[in-house]
Motif scaffolding. Structure first.
Motif, PDB file in Angstrom:
ATOM      1  N   GLN A 130     -44.871 -17.684 -34.854  1.00  0.00           N
ATOM      2  CA  GLN A 130     -45.443 -16.483 -36.019  1.00  0.00           C
ATOM      3  C   GLN A 130     -46.994 -16.851 -36.235  1.00  0.00           C
ATOM      4  N   ALA A 131     -47.642 -15.842 -36.081  1.00  0.00           N
ATOM      5  CA  ALA A 131     -48.643 -15.971 -35.936  1.00  0.00           C
ATOM      6  C   ALA A 131     -50.620 -16.672 -36.546  1.00  0.00           C
ATOM      7  N   ASP A 132     -49.858 -16.353 -38.008  1.00  0.00           N
ATOM      8  CA  ASP A 132     -50.457 -16.784 -39.170  1.00  0.00           C
ATOM      9  C   ASP A 132     -50.359 -18.212 -39.926  1.00  0.00           C
ATOM     10  N   HIS A 133     -50.352 -19.336 -39.708  1.00  0.00           N
ATOM     11  CA  HIS A 133     -49.409 -20.843 -39.456  1.00  0.00           C
ATOM     12  C   HIS A 133     -50.233 -21.694 -40.711  1.00  0.00           C
ATOM     13  N   GLY A 134     -51.176 -21.263 -40.499  1.00  0.00           N
ATOM     14  CA  GLY A 134     -52.399 -21.471 -42.422  1.00  0.00           C
ATOM     15  C   GLY A 134     -51.974 -22.927 -42.636  1.00  0.00           C
ATOM     16  N   TRP A 163     -36.023 -42.928 -41.085  1.00  0.00           N
ATOM     17  CA  TRP A 163     -37.066 -42.818 -42.484  1.00  0.00           C
ATOM     18  C   TRP A 163     -38.915 -42.868 -41.252  1.00  0.00           C
ATOM     19  N   THR A 164     -38.787 -43.939 -41.046  1.00  0.00           N
ATOM     20  CA  THR A 164     -39.983 -45.284 -40.361  1.00  0.00           C
ATOM     21  C   THR A 164     -40.554 -43.792 -39.248  1.00  0.00           C
ATOM     22  N   SER A 165     -39.238 -44.349 -38.303  1.00  0.00           N
ATOM     23  CA  SER A 165     -39.654 -43.564 -36.970  1.00  0.00           C
ATOM     24  C   SER A 165     -39.471 -42.220 -37.789  1.00  0.00           C
ATOM     25  N   TYR A 166     -39.744 -41.381 -38.670  1.00  0.00           N
ATOM     26  CA  TYR A 166     -39.313 -39.933 -38.416  1.00  0.00           C
ATOM     27  C   TYR A 166     -40.710 -39.358 -38.812  1.00  0.00           C
ATOM     28  N   THR A 167     -41.214 -40.372 -39.332  1.00  0.00           N
ATOM     29  CA  THR A 167     -42.464 -40.232 -39.994  1.00  0.00           C
ATOM     30  C   THR A 167     -43.817 -40.291 -38.265  1.00  0.00           C
ATOM     31  N   HIS A 168     -43.493 -41.167 -38.059  1.00  0.00           N
ATOM     32  CA  HIS A 168     -44.442 -41.034 -36.649  1.00  0.00           C
ATOM     33  C   HIS A 168     -43.980 -40.170 -36.165  1.00  0.00           C
ATOM     34  N   ARG A 169     -42.740 -39.490 -35.334  1.00  0.00           N
ATOM     35  CA  ARG A 169     -43.005 -38.678 -34.382  1.00  0.00           C
ATOM     36  C   ARG A 169     -42.971 -37.476 -35.174  1.00  0.00           C
ATOM     37  N   ILE A 170     -43.307 -37.218 -36.240  1.00  0.00           N
ATOM     38  CA  ILE A 170     -43.901 -35.542 -37.008  1.00  0.00           C
ATOM     39  C   ILE A 170     -44.931 -35.669 -36.951  1.00  0.00           C
ATOM     40  N   ILE A 171     -45.553 -37.068 -36.626  1.00  0.00           N
ATOM     41  CA  ILE A 171     -47.309 -37.255 -36.402  1.00  0.00           C
ATOM     42  C   ILE A 171     -47.867 -36.974 -35.073  1.00  0.00           C
ATOM     43  N   ASP A 172     -46.661 -37.342 -33.815  1.00  0.00           N
ATOM     44  CA  ASP A 172     -47.170 -36.845 -32.893  1.00  0.00           C
ATOM     45  C   ASP A 172     -46.622 -35.493 -32.793  1.00  0.00           C
ATOM     46  N   HIS A 173     -45.518 -35.071 -33.237  1.00  0.00           N
ATOM     47  CA  HIS A 173     -45.219 -34.059 -32.574  1.00  0.00           C
ATOM     48  C   HIS A 173     -46.722 -33.088 -33.166  1.00  0.00           C
ATOM     49  N   GLY A 174     -46.912 -33.308 -34.738  1.00  0.00           N
ATOM     50  CA  GLY A 174     -48.219 -32.290 -35.353  1.00  0.00           C
ATOM     51  C   GLY A 174     -49.051 -32.263 -34.169  1.00  0.00           C
ATOM     52  N   ARG A 175     -49.525 -33.498 -33.645  1.00  0.00           N
ATOM     53  CA  ARG A 175     -51.024 -33.854 -32.841  1.00  0.00           C
ATOM     54  C   ARG A 175     -50.871 -33.089 -31.374  1.00  0.00           C
ATOM     55  N   LEU A 176     -49.734 -32.917 -31.397  1.00  0.00           N
ATOM     56  CA  LEU A 176     -49.386 -32.635 -29.587  1.00  0.00           C
ATOM     57  C   LEU A 176     -49.002 -31.384 -29.172  1.00  0.00           C
ATOM     58  N   VAL A 177     -47.978 -30.587 -30.433  1.00  0.00           N
ATOM     59  CA  VAL A 177     -47.424 -28.784 -30.192  1.00  0.00           C
ATOM     60  C   VAL A 177     -47.545 -28.536 -31.575  1.00  0.00           C
ATOM     61  N   CYS A 178     -47.180 -28.775 -32.319  1.00  0.00           N
ATOM     62  CA  CYS A 178     -47.191 -27.690 -33.158  1.00  0.00           C
ATOM     63  C   CYS A 178     -48.718 -28.081 -34.374  1.00  0.00           C
ATOM     64  N   VAL A 179     -49.624 -27.925 -33.440  1.00  0.00           N
ATOM     65  CA  VAL A 179     -51.223 -28.287 -33.692  1.00  0.00           C
ATOM     66  C   VAL A 179     -51.234 -27.056 -34.606  1.00  0.00           C
ATOM     67  N   ALA A 180     -52.767 -27.007 -35.900  1.00  0.00           N
ATOM     68  CA  ALA A 180     -53.127 -26.230 -36.510  1.00  0.00           C
ATOM     69  C   ALA A 180     -53.316 -24.970 -36.146  1.00  0.00           C
ATOM     70  N   ARG A 181     -54.106 -25.262 -35.683  1.00  0.00           N
ATOM     71  CA  ARG A 181     -54.913 -23.786 -35.183  1.00  0.00           C
ATOM     72  C   ARG A 181     -54.496 -23.336 -33.620  1.00  0.00           C
ATOM     73  N   LYS A 182     -53.583 -23.594 -32.839  1.00  0.00           N
ATOM     74  CA  LYS A 182     -52.540 -22.971 -32.039  1.00  0.00           C
ATOM     75  C   LYS A 182     -51.593 -23.782 -31.949  1.00  0.00           C
ATOM     76  N   PRO A 183     -49.975 -23.423 -32.599  1.00  0.00           N
ATOM     77  CA  PRO A 183     -49.379 -23.910 -32.271  1.00  0.00           C
ATOM     78  C   PRO A 183     -48.667 -23.846 -31.321  1.00  0.00           C
ATOM     79  N   ARG A 184     -48.457 -24.554 -30.043  1.00  0.00           N
ATOM     80  CA  ARG A 184     -47.688 -24.718 -29.035  1.00  0.00           C
ATOM     81  C   ARG A 184     -46.042 -23.771 -28.862  1.00  0.00           C
ATOM     82  N   CYS A 185     -45.774 -23.164 -30.140  1.00  0.00           N
ATOM     83  CA  CYS A 185     -44.150 -22.664 -30.221  1.00  0.00           C
ATOM     84  C   CYS A 185     -43.634 -23.013 -28.768  1.00  0.00           C
ATOM     85  N   GLY A 186     -44.205 -22.063 -27.217  1.00  0.00           N
ATOM     86  CA  GLY A 186     -43.721 -22.305 -26.167  1.00  0.00           C
ATOM     87  C   GLY A 186     -42.787 -23.636 -25.733  1.00  0.00           C
TER      88      GLY A 186
END
Length: 240
Positions: A216-220, A180-203
């Motif tokens: 997908q082009a539109d992630h909203g 639970w605790t480590s997962y929260t931090h990892r998802i946040i890092d992932h959102g900042r580094l890779v799965c960014v809102a405006r242009k996700p780095r799916c590759g």
């Protein structure tokens, strides 16, 4: 499209946990602190404010008022002056004075280690209590959900909840408490580094195999502006 079974979601969630553990082995709380009390203060300050902005002011704040006793006795105006560069600083100053005074009066200046007791403190909601207990004491009492968590789990189709409390409840059914605790931090890092809102780095995303929204082009869903690069980004050659 048929509804996914709880068992299948749990299996996908386990795969997500393992992939993130491998991708972000050093993820941790991005807020700067030295004691559980300082983490509580920093977390209260971080509401509707980026961690980066909070980290700019807490070194001076904690030098001046490092303990509940010191902060409860802060001269009028001094506490406010130290935090007035962040949003909602007037209310946050009241919260910090109030929670510090309550810690001194009711808990001898020490943080209680239950969600119920922490929520008694001014400015402390379930999300704050869960985050502090997990990072400061290693207590798995829940999953902390922020804007990155909301957006990414909706993309992963592990939850379509639109509120933090509802999503945390749903995710806690899917993910083993040991994560639970480590997962929260990892998802946040992932959102900042890779799965960014405006242009996700799916590759370069380690979750594409289990993400129904990959490529997908539109992630909203736009999170608050958060430009802080986590310490865990250092040495991640797969992001190059």
């Amino acid at each position: 499209m048929p509804r996914e079974s709880l068992r299948n979601k749990q299996q996908r969630a386990q795969t997500v946990c393992q992939a993130l553990e491998q991708a972000y082995p050093h993820s941790k709380c991005a807020l700067l602190y030295e004691t559980p009390f300082q983490l509580l203060v920093a977390t209260v300050l971080s509401a509707q404010t980026t961690d980066l902005a909070v980290n700019r002011i807490t070194p001076g704040l904690f030098t001046a008022f490092p303990t509940p006793h010191a902060m409860a006795q802060a001269p009028e105006g001094e506490l406010e002056q130290l935090i007035n560069s962040i949003g909602l600083w007037r209310n946050k100053a009241k919260f910090l004075r109030g929670l510090s005074a309550m810690l001194v009066q009711d808990y001898d200046g020490k943080l209680p280690q239950t969600v119920v007791e922490l929520k008694r403190l001014p400015g402390v909601a379930k999300k704050t209590a869960t985050a502090v207990l997990g990072s400061a004491f290693g207590l798995a009492v829940g999953i902390t959900v922020d804007t990155h968590m909301l957006r990414i789990h909706r993309l992963l189709n592990l939850s379509q909840a639109t509120t933090a409390d509802k999503m945390s409840t749903e995710l806690e059914r899917l993910i083993d408490p040991s994560y639970w605790t480590s997962y929260t931090h990892r998802i946040i890092d992932h959102g900042r580094l890779v799965c960014v809102a405006r242009k996700p780095r799916c590759g370069v995303c380690p979750l594409t195999a289990v993400c129904p929204s990959a490529y997908q082009a539109d992630h909203g869903y736009q999170p608050i502006n958060d430009t802080q690069e986590p310490a865990s980004a250092k040495g991640l050659s797969w992001l190059a």
